[in-house]
Write a protein that holds these residues in place. Structure first.
Motif, PDB file in Angstrom:
ATOM      1  N   GLY A  47       0.813  -1.212   0.000  1.00  0.00           N
ATOM      2  CA  GLY A  47       0.000   0.000   0.000  1.00  0.00           C
ATOM      3  C   GLY A  47       0.845   1.260   0.000  1.00  0.00           C
ATOM      4  O   GLY A  47       0.545   2.228  -0.714  1.00  0.00           O
ATOM      5  N   MET A  48       1.910   1.247   0.788  1.00  0.00           N
ATOM      6  CA  MET A  48       2.801   2.411   0.833  1.00  0.00           C
ATOM      7  C   MET A  48       3.478   2.621  -0.518  1.00  0.00           C
ATOM      8  O   MET A  48       3.602   3.756  -0.987  1.00  0.00           O
ATOM      9  CB  MET A  48       3.831   2.245   1.950  1.00  0.00           C
ATOM     10  CG  MET A  48       3.221   2.309   3.337  1.00  0.00           C
ATOM     11  SD  MET A  48       4.403   2.012   4.662  1.00  0.00           S
ATOM     12  CE  MET A  48       5.254   3.602   4.717  1.00  0.00           C
ATOM     13  N   GLN A  49       3.900   1.545  -1.158  1.00  0.00           N
ATOM     14  CA  GLN A  49       4.523   1.658  -2.480  1.00  0.00           C
ATOM     15  C   GLN A  49       3.527   2.186  -3.508  1.00  0.00           C
ATOM     16  O   GLN A  49       3.879   2.982  -4.388  1.00  0.00           O
ATOM     17  CB  GLN A  49       5.115   0.314  -2.918  1.00  0.00           C
ATOM     18  CG  GLN A  49       6.263  -0.163  -2.054  1.00  0.00           C
ATOM     19  CD  GLN A  49       7.384   0.846  -1.913  1.00  0.00           C
ATOM     20  OE1 GLN A  49       7.778   1.503  -2.872  1.00  0.00           O
ATOM     21  NE2 GLN A  49       7.899   1.009  -0.700  1.00  0.00           N
ATOM     22  N   ALA A  50       2.270   1.759  -3.389  1.00  0.00           N
ATOM     23  CA  ALA A  50       1.233   2.256  -4.304  1.00  0.00           C
ATOM     24  C   ALA A  50       0.995   3.754  -4.088  1.00  0.00           C
ATOM     25  O   ALA A  50       0.799   4.502  -5.063  1.00  0.00           O
ATOM     26  CB  ALA A  50      -0.064   1.472  -4.102  1.00  0.00           C
ATOM     27  N   LEU A  51       1.015   4.198  -2.838  1.00  0.00           N
ATOM     28  CA  LEU A  51       0.856   5.628  -2.556  1.00  0.00           C
ATOM     29  C   LEU A  51       2.019   6.425  -3.147  1.00  0.00           C
ATOM     30  O   LEU A  51       1.813   7.504  -3.720  1.00  0.00           O
ATOM     31  CB  LEU A  51       0.763   5.881  -1.048  1.00  0.00           C
ATOM     32  CG  LEU A  51      -0.533   5.451  -0.377  1.00  0.00           C
ATOM     33  CD1 LEU A  51      -0.418   5.561   1.139  1.00  0.00           C
ATOM     34  CD2 LEU A  51      -1.696   6.293  -0.883  1.00  0.00           C
ATOM     35  N   LEU A  52       3.221   5.894  -3.024  1.00  0.00           N
ATOM     36  CA  LEU A  52       4.388   6.572  -3.611  1.00  0.00           C
ATOM     37  C   LEU A  52       4.255   6.655  -5.136  1.00  0.00           C
ATOM     38  O   LEU A  52       4.509   7.706  -5.730  1.00  0.00           O
ATOM     39  CB  LEU A  52       5.681   5.843  -3.249  1.00  0.00           C
ATOM     40  CG  LEU A  52       6.165   5.985  -1.812  1.00  0.00           C
ATOM     41  CD1 LEU A  52       7.309   5.026  -1.535  1.00  0.00           C
ATOM     42  CD2 LEU A  52       6.582   7.417  -1.529  1.00  0.00           C
ATOM     43  N   ALA A  53       3.855   5.565  -5.741  1.00  0.00           N
ATOM     44  CA  ALA A  53       3.744   5.515  -7.201  1.00  0.00           C
ATOM     45  C   ALA A  53       2.647   6.445  -7.721  1.00  0.00           C
ATOM     46  O   ALA A  53       2.781   7.027  -8.803  1.00  0.00           O
ATOM     47  CB  ALA A  53       3.482   4.083  -7.664  1.00  0.00           C
ATOM     48  N   SER A  54       1.570   6.620  -6.950  1.00  0.00           N
ATOM     49  CA  SER A  54       0.460   7.467  -7.390  1.00  0.00           C
ATOM     50  C   SER A  54       0.797   8.954  -7.308  1.00  0.00           C
ATOM     51  O   SER A  54       0.174   9.767  -7.977  1.00  0.00           O
ATOM     52  CB  SER A  54      -0.791   7.177  -6.566  1.00  0.00           C
ATOM     53  OG  SER A  54      -0.619   7.651  -5.233  1.00  0.00           O
ATOM     54  N   ASN A  55       1.761   9.305  -6.464  1.00  0.00           N
ATOM     55  CA  ASN A  55       2.210  10.689  -6.305  1.00  0.00           C
ATOM     56  C   ASN A  55       1.052  11.636  -5.969  1.00  0.00           C
ATOM     57  O   ASN A  55       1.016  12.774  -6.425  1.00  0.00           O
ATOM     58  CB  ASN A  55       2.956  11.160  -7.554  1.00  0.00           C
ATOM     59  CG  ASN A  55       3.917  12.282  -7.243  1.00  0.00           C
ATOM     60  OD1 ASN A  55       4.387  12.428  -6.134  1.00  0.00           O
ATOM     61  ND2 ASN A  55       4.204  13.090  -8.244  1.00  0.00           N
ATOM     62  N   VAL A  56       0.107  11.149  -5.173  1.00  0.00           N
ATOM     63  CA  VAL A  56      -1.073  11.935  -4.809  1.00  0.00           C
ATOM     64  C   VAL A  56      -0.773  12.889  -3.659  1.00  0.00           C
ATOM     65  O   VAL A  56      -1.270  14.007  -3.628  1.00  0.00           O
ATOM     66  CB  VAL A  56      -2.235  10.996  -4.412  1.00  0.00           C
ATOM     67  CG1 VAL A  56      -3.420  11.763  -3.880  1.00  0.00           C
ATOM     68  CG2 VAL A  56      -2.645  10.159  -5.600  1.00  0.00           C
ATOM     69  N   PHE A  57       0.037  12.471  -2.713  1.00  0.00           N
ATOM     70  CA  PHE A  57       0.317  13.269  -1.529  1.00  0.00           C
ATOM     71  C   PHE A  57       1.615  14.054  -1.687  1.00  0.00           C
ATOM     72  O   PHE A  57       2.554  13.600  -2.326  1.00  0.00           O
ATOM     73  CB  PHE A  57       0.455  12.376  -0.290  1.00  0.00           C
ATOM     74  CG  PHE A  57      -0.822  11.700   0.094  1.00  0.00           C
ATOM     75  CD1 PHE A  57      -1.772  12.352   0.867  1.00  0.00           C
ATOM     76  CD2 PHE A  57      -1.081  10.403  -0.314  1.00  0.00           C
ATOM     77  CE1 PHE A  57      -2.950  11.728   1.228  1.00  0.00           C
ATOM     78  CE2 PHE A  57      -2.259   9.767   0.046  1.00  0.00           C
ATOM     79  CZ  PHE A  57      -3.198  10.431   0.815  1.00  0.00           C
TER      80      PHE A  57
END
Length: 69
Positions: free
Chosen positions: A36-46
């Motif tokens: 999940g953390m890797q997906a958040l990094l990849a999405s560059n949303v935050f």
């Protein structure tokens, strides 16, 4: 007892950024959190103060007891 999943990230400015999720699943695994953390990094949303998140630093579940008086 209140539980919170805290996911800590490093920012491009060298600071830490925390994303908190209340009441995480009881059977949550480290692998799921890492994915999940890797997906958040990849999405560059935050971003934090205009700086992108660049790496996952740490994940933890924090438990606290609250006694109302």
């Amino acid at each position: 007892m209140a539980k919170v999943l805290e996911m800590l990230f490093d920012t491009a400015q060298g600071k830490k950024f925390t994303i908190s999720v209340d009441e995480p699943r009881v059977d949550l695994t480290g692998l799921e959190v890492d994915s999940g953390m890797q997906a958040l990094l990849a999405s560059n949303v935050f971003n934090a103060d205009g700086a992108n998140l660049v790496s996952a630093y740490q994940a933890r579940i924090v438990e606290r007891n609250v006694t109302e008086l």
